[in-house]
Enzyme design. Structure first.
Site, PDB file in Angstrom:
ATOM      1  CG  ASP A  48       4.319  -9.337  -7.761  1.00  0.00           C
ATOM      2  OD1 ASP A  48       4.875  -9.402  -8.950  1.00  0.00           O
ATOM      3  OD2 ASP A  48       3.271  -9.008  -7.499  1.00  0.00           O
ATOM      4  CD  GLN A  64       0.914 -13.415  -7.925  1.00  0.00           C
ATOM      5  OE1 GLN A  64       0.145 -12.947  -9.120  1.00  0.00           O
ATOM      6  NE2 GLN A  64       0.228 -13.520  -6.926  1.00  0.00           N
ATOM      7  CB  SER A 108       0.809  -9.423  -4.955  1.00  0.00           C
ATOM      8  OG  SER A 108       1.577 -10.154  -6.049  1.00  0.00           O
TER       9      SER A 108
HETATM   10  C1  FRU Z   1       2.822  -6.955  -9.696  1.00  0.00           C
HETATM   11  C2  FRU Z   1       1.682  -7.480 -10.148  1.00  0.00           C
HETATM   12  C3  FRU Z   1       0.821  -7.287  -8.914  1.00  0.00           C
HETATM   13  C4  FRU Z   1      -0.521  -8.405  -9.092  1.00  0.00           C
HETATM   14  C5  FRU Z   1       0.450  -9.452  -9.590  1.00  0.00           C
HETATM   15  C6  FRU Z   1      -0.184 -10.206 -10.630  1.00  0.00           C
HETATM   16  O1  FRU Z   1       3.983  -7.329 -10.640  1.00  0.00           O
HETATM   17  O2  FRU Z   1       1.180  -6.873 -11.538  1.00  0.00           O
HETATM   18  O3  FRU Z   1       0.150  -5.815  -9.031  1.00  0.00           O
HETATM   19  O4  FRU Z   1      -1.062  -8.512  -8.049  1.00  0.00           O
HETATM   20  O5  FRU Z   1       1.757  -8.724 -10.139  1.00  0.00           O
HETATM   21  O6  FRU Z   1       0.600 -11.477 -10.788  1.00  0.00           O
END
Ligand code: FRU
Length: 491
Positions: A48, A64, A108
C-alpha cells in the site's frame, strides 16, 4: 517459490548482513521486469501507498515495505520525496518496527498537518506469544529537521468492544477545526465496516461510532478506508474483502471501490449510491488520496493484490505503485485522469493517422516498452477494434473495444507469465459513452489504460518477453479512423 519460515518473514533487515543485502540487490537489478517511471521497491515487497501529503513545497510518498523478499513479512514504511510527483528522491525507511506495539509491522496509515508539522498515524501490528494479533493506532511527528518522533504509546490502544483485532489503516482528515480518523474494521460477527474517531489535539482520540451505510454483509473486512470531498460530492473509499463476483464486476481476489453521496460526519451517516469499483484492471488495490499543490485530489494505488504470487517473486522483488491520478466528479461520474505533470516525461513524439481494418497492421516505426500512447477514435464503423501492445511472435497484450456494447476488454492471456492463481485472463468494463479516446501508459511490466478522458481505468501488470515491443491495430469487420500519438517516457 521457496517457502519462508515465520522467523525469516519477521527478521529485521537491520540484522541482515551487508553481503546478503548486496546479493539480494544484485538479483533484483538483473530482473528484466524492472520499471522505469513507477515507484518500485529497491528490494523485497512493496504494497500500500502510505502517508501521502503535500507540505511546504514537497510531496511525500511512502509505501508498505518488506525489504528481504517478495513476501508479506515485517513491514516498514519506505519514504520518497518529490517536487512534482513524477521524479522521486528515495529517502529510505522512515518508520521501523521498533516498539512493543509495532513489533510485527508498521502497517498502513496516513499523513496530516497539525500546527504546521507533518504527523503520521499508522497501525501498529503486534503478535503475542500465541501469535494472536493486537492492532493499535500509533502516532509519529515529523520534526522540522526531518527526524521522526514516535509517540511511545498508541493513541488508540485497541478496537472498541464489538470489533475484532482487524482494526487498521487510519486515514486522518480535517473537518471544521477537528481531526477525524476513519479506520478499517471488522465486527465480532465478522462483517467489514468503518469506524470514526475524532480529536482536537491529534493525541487524544474519541470513538464516534461505526459509519452507517446501506451496505449489509458486504465482505468480512474493509481495509484502507479514505474519505474526501471532491466537486461537492463526498466519497468514502475502501477495500472490502470477501465480495462475490457479479458479472464483470468484482473479479479480483479483493476489491477496491467507493461510495459517493453525502457524509454527515457528526452523526457518521453516509447516504450513497452503489459501491463502484475504482479500476477495472487485474492489479489494483489499497489506494490512498491526498490534496495536491493546487488543491486537486490525487490518488495513488498499489499495482498488485494480496495473496497472489507474481512472476518477479523469484527475483527478490514484487509490485509497484500506480502513476498518480487526479480525481474529479463530472455529471455525477467519478473521473480519474493521469496527473498533468506526467507530461514532463514525454520525449520523441510520433504521430500516425489512418484507417484500421480487419487486416492487422503493425504501426511502423512504432514500438517500445516504456511509453505513453494516445489513441483518438475519429470515426468508428467497425464492430470491434483491437489494439495490440507489447507484441512479438510469441506475445501480445490486447485491448478490445466492442462497439455495440461499448465494452473495453483487456486480454492478457498471451502477455507472458501471469500472477498466480490465475482468475481469468480478461477484464471487461462498459464505457458510459462510445469510445473516443484511450490514454495508455506502458512501462516495462505494466499497463494503465485511461478510457474516454478518465471515465474508466484498467490497471494491470504484464510480464512480456523483452523482444515484445510491437504495436498493432485492426478491426473485427468494418473500419475505424484512428489517430495515434506516442511519446517515449524517460523516467
Ligand atoms: C492492505 C493491507 C492493510 C495493512 C497492510 C499491511 O494491503 O493488508 O490492511 O495495513 O496491507 O501490509
Amino acid at each position: 517459490m521457496r517457502e519462508w519460515t515465520r522467523e525469516e518473514r519477521y527478521q529485521r533487515y537491520e540484522d541482515v548482513s551487508t553481503e546478503a543485502l548486496i546479493d539480494l540487490k544484485s538479483t533484483v537489478n538483473q530482473s528484466p521486469y524492472r520499471q522505469t517511471f513507477h515507484i518500485q521497491p529497491e528490494t523485497g515487497l512493496l504494497n500500500d501507498p502510505n502517508g501521502l501529503i503535500y507540505a511546504n513545497g514537497t510531496y511525500h510518498v511512502s509505501h508498505q515495505w518488506f525489504p528481504l523478499g517478495a513476501v508479506h513479512g515485517l513491514k516498514y514504511w519506505y519514504h520518497y520525496t518529490s517536487e512534482d510527483l513524477v521524479h522521486f528522491t528515495p529517502q529510505g525507511p522512515i518508520l521501523k518496527p521498533d516498539t512493543q506495539y509495532d513489533s510485527h509491522g508498521i502497517y498502513s496509515g496516513s499523513a496530516f498537518l497539525f500546527d504546521g508539522q507533518i504527523y503520521y498515524m499508522y497501525t501498529g501490528n503486534h503478535r503475542d506469544e500465541d501469535w494472536q494479533r493486537h492492532a493499535s493506532q500509533m502516532l509519529a511527528k515529523v520534526e522540522t529537521d526531518g527526524t521522526i518522533h514516535k509517540f511511545p504509546k498508541p493513541v488508540i490502544a485497541a478496537p472498541p468492544e464489538g470489533y475484532t483485532q482487524h482494526f487498521r489503516d487510519p486515514k486522518v482528515f480535517l473537518h471544521e477545526d477537528a481531526l477525524y480518523a476513519v479506520i478499517g474494521a471488522q465486527t465480532v460477527q465478522e462483517e467489514g465496516c468503518l469506524l470514526l474517531y475524532r480529536s482536537e489535539d491529534a493525541i487524544h482520540w474519541t470513538f464516534k461510532g461505526q459509519v452507517e451505510t446501506d451496505l449489509a454483509q458486504f465482505g468480512y473486512m474493509w481495509e484502507c478506508p479514505d474519505y474526501f470531498r471532491v466537486d461537492g460530492h463526498d466519497i468514502i473509499m475502501f477495500c472490502p474483502q470477501g465480495i462475490d463476483a457479479e458479472g464483470e464486476h468484482f473479479k479480483n481476489i479483493y476489491q477496491s471501490g467507493y461510495l459517493m453521496g453525502q457524509f454527515d460526519i457528526e452523526n457518521q451517516v453516509m447516504q450513497h449510491g452503489d459501491f463502484k469499483e475504482l479500476d477495472a484492471g487485474f492489479d489494483f488495490y489499497a489506494p490512498q488520496t491526498f490534496e495536491g499543490k493546487e488543491g486537486q485530489r490525487i490518488l495513488i494505488g498499489w499495482m498488485g493484490l494480496p495473496d497472489t504470487q507474481y512472476p518477479t517473486d523469484e527475483e527478490g522483488w514484487a509490485h509497484c505503485l500506480t502513476i498518480p491520478r487526479e480525481l474529479s466528479v463530472e455529471n455525477g461520474i467519478l473521473k480519474q485522469r493521469p496527473i498533468q505533470a506526467l507530461q514532463h516525461l514525454r520525449t520523441n513524439e510520433e504521430t500516425a493517422l489512418g484507417y484500421a481494418n480487419k487486416f492487422q497492421r503493425q504501426l511502423h516505426p512504432y514500438e517500445g516498452k516504456q511509453y505513453e500512447m494516445l489513441i483518438d477514435v475519429l470515426d468508428n464503423e467497425a464492430t470491434a477494434i483491437y489494439f495490440e501492445l507489447r507484441t512479438s511472435k510469441t506475445a501480445t497484450t490486447v485491448i478490445e473495444y466492442h462497439t455495440r456494447t461499448q465494452e473495453i476488454v483487456l486480454d492478457r492471456s498471451e502477455s507472458g507469465p501471469l500472477p498466480q492463481p490465475v482468475d481469468g485472463t480478461r477484464r471487461t468494463t462498459r464505457l458510459i459513452t462510445p469510445l473516443t479516446q484511450l490514454q495508455i501508459f506502458v512501462d516495462t511490466s505494466s499497463i494503465e489504460i485511461f478510457c474516454n478522458d478518465g471515465e474508466r481505468v484498467l490497471t494491470s501488470r504484464i510480464f512480456p518477453p523483452e523482444g515484445a515491443t510491437g504495436i498493432k491495430a485492426s478491426t473485427e469487420s468494418g473500419q475505424a479512423y484512428l489517430k495515434f500519438t506516442k511519446y517515449e517516457l524517460k523516467g
